[in-house]
Design an enzyme around this catalytic site. Structure first.
Site, PDB file in Angstrom:
ATOM      1  N   GLY A 210       0.812  -1.205   0.000  1.00 37.92           N
ATOM      2  CA  GLY A 210       0.000   0.000   0.000  1.00 37.92           C
ATOM      3  C   GLY A 210       0.844   1.253   0.000  1.00 37.92           C
ATOM      4  N   ASN A 211       0.223   2.368   0.287  1.00 32.96           N
ATOM      5  CA  ASN A 211       0.939   3.635   0.347  1.00 32.96           C
ATOM      6  C   ASN A 211       0.332   4.496   1.452  1.00 32.96           C
ATOM      7  OD1 ASN A 211      -1.238   5.403  -0.897  1.00 32.96           O
ATOM      8  ND2 ASN A 211      -0.897   3.945  -2.582  1.00 32.96           N
ATOM      9  N   ARG A 212       0.873   5.679   1.635  1.00 35.59           N
ATOM     10  CA  ARG A 212       0.516   6.499   2.792  1.00 35.59           C
ATOM     11  C   ARG A 212      -0.586   7.516   2.500  1.00 35.59           C
ATOM     12  NH1 ARG A 212       5.624   7.575   6.292  1.00 35.59           N
ATOM     13  NH2 ARG A 212       4.453   9.451   6.724  1.00 35.59           N
ATOM     14  N   SER A 213      -1.208   7.447   1.343  1.00 37.87           N
ATOM     15  CA  SER A 213      -2.228   8.446   1.018  1.00 37.87           C
ATOM     16  C   SER A 213      -3.419   8.339   1.966  1.00 37.87           C
ATOM     17  CB  SER A 213      -2.702   8.265  -0.426  1.00 37.87           C
ATOM     18  OG  SER A 213      -3.709   9.203  -0.726  1.00 37.87           O
TER      19      SER A 213
END
Length: 402
Positions: A210-213
């Protein structure tokens, strides 16, 4: 000398959701607005006049014959900075669309020259009826902001579209409309699609890439577009943020699911704004069971495959040539150079470029960016609330809409 409080008229029509308007009233008064509640006679069957008067600090009346010497059927609308009707029943929408004036609230709507917001609430069948839809279209064409009702539990055991949005979200629409100070919403009659959040690509039943958005910038874009009169489809990925008022929300998880939802929603959209952080890669294989840690052994490498390039795809294959497509670029170095290269490769009309990293952008309530245009323009947006960036972006999109 203190500035005068903005004058807000809160119209309340006769639906079970009238009790929720008490929370909206509280938020308006506590944030420094002078609120006059104008309920219909049927609304008073759900919440009595003493409640509205106590919460607003102003007298409450429903009839044009009350305090006739003050000419309330004219003065209340004339002096208002904003009129918001919540809940707005099917009957109220019909009266407003046809210019009927049989009580104080409908007279107020005819005399108001300020922005007007309707927050509908009714059963799904009533909302979907062609008569209601034509009335909504008429009001929007005249410049009113009619927020889309929410989906959820209705009166009794029924569930569907028609639920009054949460008062906190209606308040945000009111706040944005008042902040702009514009009577005519510039996105009225437009359908815009906004993606938000970050996709997650499953590795096994408990792990993902995933990512931090956080999705906060996408939600700010959706809220500001709704406040400017647009019909908004928000495609959110893993944000956990409450649905904004007046917005159709589609929940997705992965990049493939996001692509499917965006392509479907974009079919009749005037503008598509890809604010979501879409994973470039996903695991080549998915483990049906949790991948176990084995003592004394290093984990097997994770093979990755490319995800579809949604921004490039919708830029190249637009359902109509005048559709405006906007991308986002989160960069860590050589921000503008990478941004210009991405704008060229993706083929979109505008690209919002910002620098990311620890304590920058992701999860923050604020943002700063440079918006690059395919025509060579550069618009610098200074550090500030994400809503400010959202409004600047819509300012650039609106003139491009044919």
């Amino acid at each position: 000398m203190p500035q005068p409080k903005p004058k807000v008229v809160l119209g309340v029509s006769g639906g079970i959701a009238a009790y929720k308007a008490c929370e909206l009233l509280r938020r308006l008064t506590e944030s420094g607005h002078d609120v006059r509640v104008v309920p219909t006679a049927s609304a008073l069957r759900f919440v009595g006049a003493p409640t509205w008067s106590a919460l607003s600090g102003n007298p409450v009346s429903t009839e044009v014959w009350d305090a006739v010497h003050e000419v309330p059927h004219v003065r209340i609308g004339q002096e208002a900075d904003l009129v918001v009707v919540a809940p707005a029943t099917a009957d109220m929408l019909a009266k407003a669309a046809h210019g009927l004036a049989d009580d104080l609230l409908t007279n107020t709507l005819l005399t108001a020259r300020c922005p007007v917001i309707f927050a509908p609430a009714m059963h799904t069948e009533m909302w979907e009826h062609p008569a209601t839809q034509e009335n909504v279209a008429t009001l929007r064409r005249r410049g009113a902001v009619v927020v889309e009702p929410a989906v959820g539990r209705l009166t009794g055991v029924d569930t569907g579209k028609g639920r009054l949005p949460e008062p906190a979200e209606i308040f945000e629409v009111c706040r944005r409309v008042l902040a702009r100070g514009v009577t005519e919403p510039d996105l009225a009659g437009r359908h815009v699609v906004v993606s938000a959040g970050g996709t997650r690509e499953p590795l096994d039943p408990v792990r993902y890439l995933g990512n931090r958005s956080s999705g906060k910038q996408g939600y700010a874009l959706a809220r500001t577009a709704a406040a400017r009169g647009a019909r908004v489809t928000l495609i959110e990925a893993n944000t956990g943020i409450p649905d904004p008022a007046g917005v159709d929300v589609v929940h997705v998880g992965t990049a493939v699911q996001l692509r499917e939802a965006v392509l479907k929603a974009a079919a009749d959209a005037d503008a598509v704004v890809m604010a979501a952080a879409v994973a470039d890669f996903r695991p080549a294989t998915y483990a049906e069971g949790k991948i176990k840690k084995k003592e004394g052994e290093e984990p097997a490498p994770v093979a990755l495959v490319r995800n579809p390039d949604i921004l490039a795809e919708i830029s190249a294959d637009r359902p109509r040539p005048d559709q405006v497509v906007v991308g986002f670029a989160a960069e860590t170095d050589d921000v503008l150079a990478h941004g210009r290269d991405k704008l060229r490769r993706k083929g979109c009309d505008l690209l919002v470029v910002n620098e990311v990293g620890e304590r920058k952008t992701f999860g923050s309530e604020e943002n700063e960016a440079v918006i690059l245009g395919s025509d060579g323009t550069e618009t610098h947006v200074p550090h500030g609330p994400k809503e400010a960036l959202a409004d600047t972006l819509w300012d650039l999109i609106a003139p491009r809409l044919v």
